[in-house]
Write an enzyme that holds these catalytic residues in place. Structure first.
Site, PDB file in Angstrom:
ATOM      1  N   ASP A 265     -11.045  17.999 -17.601  1.00  0.00           N
ATOM      2  CA  ASP A 265     -10.432  18.267 -16.303  1.00  0.00           C
ATOM      3  C   ASP A 265      -9.379  17.220 -15.934  1.00  0.00           C
ATOM      4  OD1 ASP A 265     -12.064  20.415 -16.053  1.00  0.00           O
ATOM      5  OD2 ASP A 265     -13.073  19.756 -14.220  1.00  0.00           O
TER       6      ASP A 265
ATOM      7  N   HIS B  23     -13.330  14.192 -18.657  1.00  0.00           N
ATOM      8  CA  HIS B  23     -12.048  14.077 -17.965  1.00  0.00           C
ATOM      9  C   HIS B  23     -11.030  13.364 -18.862  1.00  0.00           C
ATOM     10  CE1 HIS B  23     -14.898  14.593 -14.621  1.00  0.00           C
ATOM     11  NE2 HIS B  23     -13.888  15.118 -13.952  1.00  0.00           N
TER      12      HIS B  23
END
Length: 756
Positions: free
Chosen positions: A88, A240
């Site tokens: 993400d 991430h």
């Protein structure tokens, strides 16, 4: 002449528009950059508990892949011993390349949920991600929680991200992950309508089974542990590649891949999971064949953003399952996306450059204030010492030249003030082809005042320089005082003005011009500007011996010096600046006499003010360019070129042109950074300016009440002056010509009774 002035004004309109467009472009660039940086990052947000009564139980208890096949919510789970590795908040120029390198090394595909603003800033990374065989999805444009946004904002967030994808990699996508989402059991009544709406538009919403919580930076071992599913279960795993410092993620990722492979796991993408669950026929057609939607939605495009201009029946790349969520962008979507990427590239280059410019301007502005205060104080103490003197008192008569063009409202007041002069004078009114009876009014005023020392000379309209030169040629004395036809002198002004000529090296003297009509808002703003800007500047330049301008409203010259430099030139619109620089270069000294005061009628409307300041700014640029060779002048006569020219260019042209950066960045910071800090910084700059203005008012013995107008002056008047200067620069750069334009006068400035 009026028709010519009208044509000249008409020619300036495109340049005014261009100046406004430049300011608008700068504002748009700043807004775009601020929008790109707003809301990005910060996965720590925790939403307060909310009811999930509207969410179907099979969704809350289902797998991490949510589709709306045939309008019905359907969730899919990741098969056992399978990992859908998702990332993400990217792309990020530091961490995304390292993640891609690790995935390439281990031949592992990933699904990257990208933030549109980051895509726009780093399009090359998106292209690399897709070309490597990874899958991408939408993570909104500004990483905002869509649960609390309007439908219009939600649409913009999705469409803008799709446009960014189209511009960066030539694709759109059907995958979506909401910022701040987690497992499906966290879906509540606020977020459920978002997923339903996007599902109806053809999007597949992707959640997680296992969260590495790498954003907490708990250590590599814990990241690996938390990302590992239990008992051989399959999982959609969250890491991430942006949004903060991700060094632990980079270190943990290869260890995690090795560990899971050792446990017998395989890695795939979200589309790979969907293909395995539903069968390859539904998601991976032969190349060139009509492709159905990966979620089984009959080729429905992913909303207006995903589908606009895209060919729904063409798969991106090779048409494999890894790329089944992608759609090839075309038509308007592709071109709009490329335009967005180009605009962001401009903003990414412009804003840092402007930031550097802001620092330079800030240092220059503060340095100027400091220099003005220091040198003005020193100048004041020198000139007001008890033993200070220019030499023997100058008592011989002088000639006062008053050029006048249609000054019927003011000329009588001007002559009345000269009638009270305490110094012997002759007055020469040069009527420059007036059509309103100025010369007759001057004759009548002289007769009624009993002034036998007034001569009125009429000439065909030839402009102010020609009128002044005519007056100089007709002058009967060796010192000439020049004043405007809308100006009045105090009784002691001429006597004070000519005293510096006791020094034989002084060729010209600048007086202290005051705004007479200061009781209006525009007049008060100009009053502050005159006292603070002009007169503090003149004190500074006087001490540095590089005075750039003798004001047209009040100045005195040795007649021989004027004739030596060829008189008033018509080469520029700032004949006063032109002749002042010429006198410096001829070796004459130019000084400032603050005790010689003249009261002038300032423009009473914004239109007239713009016209006047535009002429001043443009004329100053013309004069500086005309005398550019002064930079290489040698000896004492080269002092202006060595000291004055750089200071004038820096303080009166370059710094004011870029000074709007202070206001632009203040607004930018208030909107996108920190409202309180930006406001405090702006107030600090205002306080500094107020201190300088208060000191200038004290030196000139002015009343402080006008300073109450200063905050509003900074918000409105200063912006207009910026535009005027930018307009002048554009005219100069485009080679435009500007004629003299007569300002409308009211004659409200009468014989002064002293400073008010």
């Amino acid at each position: 002449m009026e028709r010519a002035a009208g044509r000249a004004a008409a020619l300036q309109k495109p340049r005014v528009i261009l100046a406004l467009l430049l300011l608008l472009a700068l504002t748009c660039v700043m807004l775009l950059d601020g929008y790109l940086r707003a809301e990005v990052g910060g996965d720590q947000r925790v939403r307060s508990g909310a009811s999930s009564s509207d969410v179907p139980e099979d969704v809350l208890d289902g797998g991490p892949i949510l589709t709306f096949r045939g309008g019905e919510a359907t969730s899919l789970s990741v098969p056992d011993k399978t990992i859908a590795l998702t990332f993400d908040d990217g792309p990020d120029p530091t961490w995304t390349p390292q993640v891609l390198e690790i995935l390439k090394k281990y031949d592992v595909p990933g699904t990257f949920f990208l933030v549109g603003s980051m895509i726009s800033r780093y399009p090359g990374l998106v292209e690399d991600t897709v070309e490597q065989g990874n899958e991408v999805g939408v993570h909104t444009f500004t990483h905002v929680d869509l649960s609390y946004q309007s439908e219009a904002r939600m649409t913009r967030e999705i469409e803008q991200t799709q446009l960014a994808l189209a511009g960066a990699a030539g694709i759109t996508t059907t995958l979506f992950r909401a910022p701040y989402s987690s497992e499906t059991d966290a879906i509540d009544n606020y977020s459920w309508p978002v997923y339903k709406r996007l599902g109806e538009d053809g999007y597949t919403s992707v959640f997680i089974d296992t969260d590495s919580d790498d954003w907490k930076r708990p250590g590599v071992a814990k990241i690996v542990k938390w990302a590992t599913p239990e008992d051989g279960e399959g999982a959609s795993v969250l890491f991430h590649d942006s949004g903060g410092e991700r060094s632990q993620t980079i270190e943990a990722l290869p260890k995690y891949i090795e560990k899971m492979r050792a446990k017998g796991y395989t890695f795939t993408t979200v589309s790979g999971v969907m293909a395995e669950q539903r069968g390859a026929d539904a998601t991976a057609p032969a190349a060139g064949a009509g492709q159905t939607d990966p979620a089984g939605q009959g080729g429905t495009e992913a909303g207006t953003g995903a589908g606009a201009g895209a060919d729904a029946g063409t798969g991106a790349g090779t048409g494999t399952a890894l790329q089944a969520a992608h759609r090839e962008a075309g038509g308007a979507t592709l071109y709009e996306g490329k335009a967005l990427i180009a605009a962001v590239a401009v903003a990414e280059w412009t804003v840092p450059a402007l930031s550097v410019g802001l620092m330079v301007v800030g240092v220059a502005v503060i340095g100027r204030f400091g220099m003005m205060l220091l040198l003005a104080r020193r100048h004041y103490r020198q000139r007001n010492r008890r033993r200070f003197g220019w030499g023997p008192a100058v008592t011989r008569p002088v000639s006062v030249i008053v050029p006048a063009y249609n000054e019927k409202e003011c000329i009588a007041n001007t002559l009345q003030s000269l009638a009270l002069s305490t110094h012997p004078i002759e007055v020469i009114v040069v009527d420059d082809g007036s059509t309103d009876g100025t010369s007759e009014i001057a004759h009548e005023a002289a007769r009624s005042l009993g002034m036998t020392n007034v001569r009125v000379i009429r000439q065909e309209n030839a402009g102010k320089p020609a009128a002044l030169n005519n007056g100089v040629r007709s002058a009967g004395h060796d010192i000439v005082v020049m004043m405007d036809g809308d100006t009045v002198f105090e009784a002691d002004t001429v006597r004070q003005l000519v005293q510096p000529f006791a020094d034989p090296g002084v060729g010209a003297v600048a007086g202290n011009a005051k705004v007479g009509n200061r009781d209006t808002l525009i007049g008060a703003w100009q009053h502050i500007e005159y006292v603070m800007g002009f007169n503090l500047d003149r004190r500074m330049y006087d001490l540095l011996r590089c005075m750039p301008t003798i004001p047209g409203a009040i100045g005195a010259f040795r007649r021989e010096a004027v004739l030596q430099v060829g008189g008033m030139s018509e080469d520029t619109l700032a004949e006063d600046t032109d002749i002042t620089i010429a006198m410096h270069r001829a070796g004459w000294r130019v000084v400032y006499q603050e005790h010689a005061r003249a009261w002038t009628e300032a423009p009473g409307s914004l239109k007239q003010l713009w016209s006047q300041r535009y002429r001043w700014s443009y004329g100053t640029m013309q004069a500086l360019w005309k005398h550019r060779k002064s930079l290489t002048d040698k000896g004492p006569s080269g002092r202006f070129g060595r000291v004055g020219m750089p200071l004038v260019v820096i303080f009166q042209i370059v710094t004011p042109v870029f000074a709007p950066l202070i206001d632009v960045f203040t607004v930018y910071s208030m909107i996108f950074v920190d409202l309180q800090a930006a406001l405090l910084a702006w107030l600090a700059v205002l306080a500094l300016q107020l201190c300088c203005a208060a000191y200038a008012f004290r030196l000139d013995r002015e009343k402080y009440r006008y300073l109450l107008m200063m905050p509003l002056q900074q918000l409105a008047y200063r912006q207009m002056m910026y535009l005027v200067l930018i307009h002048s620069c554009i005219t100069a750069l485009t080679g435009g010509r500007l004629r003299w334009q007569k300002l409308k006068r009211t004659g409200e400035v009468g014989t002064p009774a002293g400073t008010s």
